[in-house]
Design a protein around this motif. Structure first.
Motif, PDB file in Angstrom:
ATOM      1  N   SER A  40       0.833  -1.213   0.000  1.00  0.00           N
ATOM      2  CA  SER A  40       0.000   0.000   0.000  1.00  0.00           C
ATOM      3  C   SER A  40       0.858   1.249   0.000  1.00  0.00           C
ATOM      4  N   ALA A  41       1.987   1.213   0.727  1.00  0.00           N
ATOM      5  CA  ALA A  41       2.901   2.355   0.704  1.00  0.00           C
ATOM      6  C   ALA A  41       3.433   2.591  -0.709  1.00  0.00           C
ATOM      7  N   GLY A  42       3.709   1.496  -1.429  1.00  0.00           N
ATOM      8  CA  GLY A  42       4.152   1.634  -2.812  1.00  0.00           C
ATOM      9  C   GLY A  42       3.087   2.236  -3.701  1.00  0.00           C
ATOM     10  N   VAL A  43       1.831   1.827  -3.489  1.00  0.00           N
ATOM     11  CA  VAL A  43       0.723   2.378  -4.276  1.00  0.00           C
ATOM     12  C   VAL A  43       0.569   3.865  -4.006  1.00  0.00           C
ATOM     13  N   VAL A  44       0.594   4.262  -2.731  1.00  0.00           N
ATOM     14  CA  VAL A  44       0.431   5.676  -2.369  1.00  0.00           C
ATOM     15  C   VAL A  44       1.572   6.512  -2.932  1.00  0.00           C
ATOM     16  N   CYS A  45       2.806   6.023  -2.817  1.00  0.00           N
ATOM     17  CA  CYS A  45       3.954   6.760  -3.363  1.00  0.00           C
ATOM     18  C   CYS A  45       3.842   6.927  -4.869  1.00  0.00           C
ATOM     19  N   VAL A  81      -1.118   3.514 -13.380  1.00  0.00           N
ATOM     20  CA  VAL A  81      -0.654   2.212 -12.890  1.00  0.00           C
ATOM     21  C   VAL A  81      -0.949   2.093 -11.398  1.00  0.00           C
ATOM     22  N   GLY A  82      -0.654   3.165 -10.658  1.00  0.00           N
ATOM     23  CA  GLY A  82      -0.910   3.147  -9.223  1.00  0.00           C
ATOM     24  C   GLY A  82      -2.379   3.139  -8.867  1.00  0.00           C
ATOM     25  N   LEU A  83      -3.209   3.777  -9.672  1.00  0.00           N
ATOM     26  CA  LEU A  83      -4.641   3.860  -9.367  1.00  0.00           C
ATOM     27  C   LEU A  83      -5.432   2.638  -9.829  1.00  0.00           C
ATOM     28  N   LEU A  84      -5.136   2.133 -11.036  1.00  0.00           N
ATOM     29  CA  LEU A  84      -5.991   1.130 -11.664  1.00  0.00           C
ATOM     30  C   LEU A  84      -5.414  -0.277 -11.676  1.00  0.00           C
ATOM     31  N   VAL A  85      -4.107  -0.412 -11.556  1.00  0.00           N
ATOM     32  CA  VAL A  85      -3.469  -1.727 -11.702  1.00  0.00           C
ATOM     33  C   VAL A  85      -2.958  -2.261 -10.372  1.00  0.00           C
ATOM     34  N   MET A  86      -2.154  -1.480  -9.684  1.00  0.00           N
ATOM     35  CA  MET A  86      -1.471  -1.968  -8.488  1.00  0.00           C
ATOM     36  C   MET A  86      -2.407  -2.397  -7.355  1.00  0.00           C
ATOM     37  N   PRO A  87      -3.521  -1.688  -7.080  1.00  0.00           N
ATOM     38  CA  PRO A  87      -4.381  -2.135  -5.973  1.00  0.00           C
ATOM     39  C   PRO A  87      -4.932  -3.547  -6.164  1.00  0.00           C
ATOM     40  N   ARG A  92      -4.457  -9.650  -5.140  1.00  0.00           N
ATOM     41  CA  ARG A  92      -4.169 -10.973  -5.669  1.00  0.00           C
ATOM     42  C   ARG A  92      -2.873 -11.541  -5.091  1.00  0.00           C
ATOM     43  N   THR A  93      -1.859 -10.682  -4.949  1.00  0.00           N
ATOM     44  CA  THR A  93      -0.579 -11.140  -4.409  1.00  0.00           C
ATOM     45  C   THR A  93      -0.703 -11.560  -2.952  1.00  0.00           C
ATOM     46  N   VAL A  94      -1.391 -10.762  -2.154  1.00  0.00           N
ATOM     47  CA  VAL A  94      -1.482 -11.034  -0.716  1.00  0.00           C
ATOM     48  C   VAL A  94      -2.437 -12.189  -0.430  1.00  0.00           C
ATOM     49  N   GLU A  95      -3.595 -12.186  -1.072  1.00  0.00           N
ATOM     50  CA  GLU A  95      -4.614 -13.184  -0.774  1.00  0.00           C
ATOM     51  C   GLU A  95      -4.392 -14.498  -1.526  1.00  0.00           C
ATOM     52  N   GLY A  96      -3.681 -14.440  -2.643  1.00  0.00           N
ATOM     53  CA  GLY A  96      -3.431 -15.652  -3.409  1.00  0.00           C
ATOM     54  C   GLY A  96      -4.561 -16.062  -4.315  1.00  0.00           C
ATOM     55  N   CYS A  97      -5.570 -15.233  -4.471  1.00  0.00           N
ATOM     56  CA  CYS A  97      -6.682 -15.553  -5.372  1.00  0.00           C
ATOM     57  C   CYS A  97      -7.298 -14.263  -5.904  1.00  0.00           C
ATOM     58  N   TRP A  98      -8.241 -14.428  -6.816  1.00  0.00           N
ATOM     59  CA  TRP A  98      -8.854 -13.305  -7.532  1.00  0.00           C
ATOM     60  C   TRP A  98     -10.330 -13.243  -7.201  1.00  0.00           C
ATOM     61  N   TYR A  99     -10.783 -12.071  -6.731  1.00  0.00           N
ATOM     62  CA  TYR A  99     -12.167 -11.916  -6.276  1.00  0.00           C
ATOM     63  C   TYR A  99     -13.063 -11.177  -7.267  1.00  0.00           C
TER      64      TYR A  99
END
Length: 361
Positions: A40-45, A81-87, A92-99
């Motif tokens: 999240s820090a990376g997304v905000v930056c 990229v930060g607004l539409l892609v990274m979140p 997906r990276t943290v949870e391991g699945c796609w919702y």
């Protein structure tokens, strides 16, 4: 620009079996919280840093130049990229699945490829711009006219759109059309042709342009350094009738050389952070899709970090950008004379006020 670990079932050339973990939570609560905090820090930056670049160039006329037109468009791509892609990639990276369903998975993958490629294309255009500014300054104004800059920026957005949304939404990129992927899994499984062609267009060809341009800029900068040294020796000894003209020429060469050095560092950072992903992206289809999920995630987020770093590199190396950033972050822009303000600057005022309030709260 996502992928996953896949298994090759024997010698069967008509199907693949996806070996993915279930959507059950695979990480402890503490590790998930730490990952969310870090990403999240990376997304905000990424969003705030690139938004500051957009505000600075839009507001201050001193920053409105052909080079900074590319920088502005680059910042828009990185901000998206930060607004539409990274979140969504973060979840997906943290949870391991796609919702978010299979359709949005394809749309997200298309956005990912398009925006990251657009960011890379803009960097190659900046290198092209700096090449003419340093190596051929007499034709710079002709080669980098407003119309030519607009055409190059249009190419930077159009080509990435063609190699992303078209093939991905039409399933022309997938390795096997009869493969079944669950709705709670989002993978970017590409065939060998698409992997090679997309990587060449999105990364390796722009990289070649950058390397050639900056090699020529480097040689020109060394030549200009010798000229600057000679001019300083002449002015110190009082030789030369028009010392003020020589001084202006020397300062111009210094400024262009410093800008080329700054952008060269930006290009070097770009190569370091994107090279691992695109190397694996080409190799993986030829090694039976055996790259682990965690490797893809690490390399993908390295590429995302490149979008986060560009504004900080501008702020660190460019005094004008540094002053503009400090003025916006310190809310000092509101102390300036606001009479006869244009609609464009009024909009910038509104956005900078929101940014100022969010940083001060």
């Amino acid at each position: 620009m996502e992928n996953s670990s896949l298994a090759w079932p024997g010698n069967d050339s008509t199907s693949l079996q996806i070996e993915l973990p279930s959507c059950a939570t695979l990480r402890s609560q503490i590790s998930r919280i730490l990952l969310y905090a870090f990403l999240s820090a990376g997304v905000v930056c990424t969003v705030v840093g690139n938004f500051l670049v957009v505000l600075s160039i839009s507001y201050f006329k001193q920053l409105q130049s052909p080079t900074n037109s590319f920088v502005l468009s680059l910042a828009v791509a990185d901000c998206l990229v930060g607004l539409l892609v990274m979140p969504f990639s973060m979840i997906r990276t943290v949870e391991g699945c796609w919702y978010f369903g299979p359709l949005f998975c394809k749309f997200h993958s298309s956005l990912d490829v398009m925006l990251c490629t657009a960011s890379i294309f803009h960097l190659s255009c900046i290198a092209f711009d700096r090449y003419y500014a340093v190596c051929n300054p007499l034709v710079y104004s002709l080669k980098m006219s407003n119309s030519h800059v607009a055409q190059l920026i249009a190419i930077c957005w159009t080509v990435p759109m063609l190699i992303s949304f078209g093939p991905i939404m039409l399933d022309l990129h997938i390795a096997y059309v009869d493969i079944f992927i669950p709705s709670d899994v989002c993978v970017f499984l590409v065939n060998r042709i698409y992997a090679v062609m997309a990587s060449l267009v999105a990364f390796y060809l722009p990289m070649a342009i950058m390397l050639v341009a900056y090699w020529k800029i480097f040689k020109a900068a060394k030549r200009q350094a010798k000229q600057i040294s000679a001019m300083e020796s002449q002015m110190a000894s009082g030789v030369g009738k028009d010392s003020s003209k020589k001084k202006r020429h020397r300062n111009t060469m210094k400024r262009e050389g410093k800008a080329a050095k700054t952008l060269g560092i930006i290009m070097g950072v770009f190569l370091i952070f994107w090279m691992p992903f695109f190397t694996v992206n080409i190799v993986d289809p030829f090694i039976e899709y055996s790259t682990e999920v965690v490797v893809w995630d690490v390399f993908l987020w390295l590429g995302y970090i490149n979008s986060s770093l560009n504004p900080f590199l501008y702020g660190f190396f460019n005094r004008c950008f540094r002053r503009a950033f400090l003025m916006f972050l310190g809310c000092r822009v509101f102390l300036m004379n606001s009479r006869n303000i244009s609609l464009e600057k009024y909009i910038v005022f509104i956005f900078s006020y929101i940014l100022c309030e969010s940083t001060s709260s």
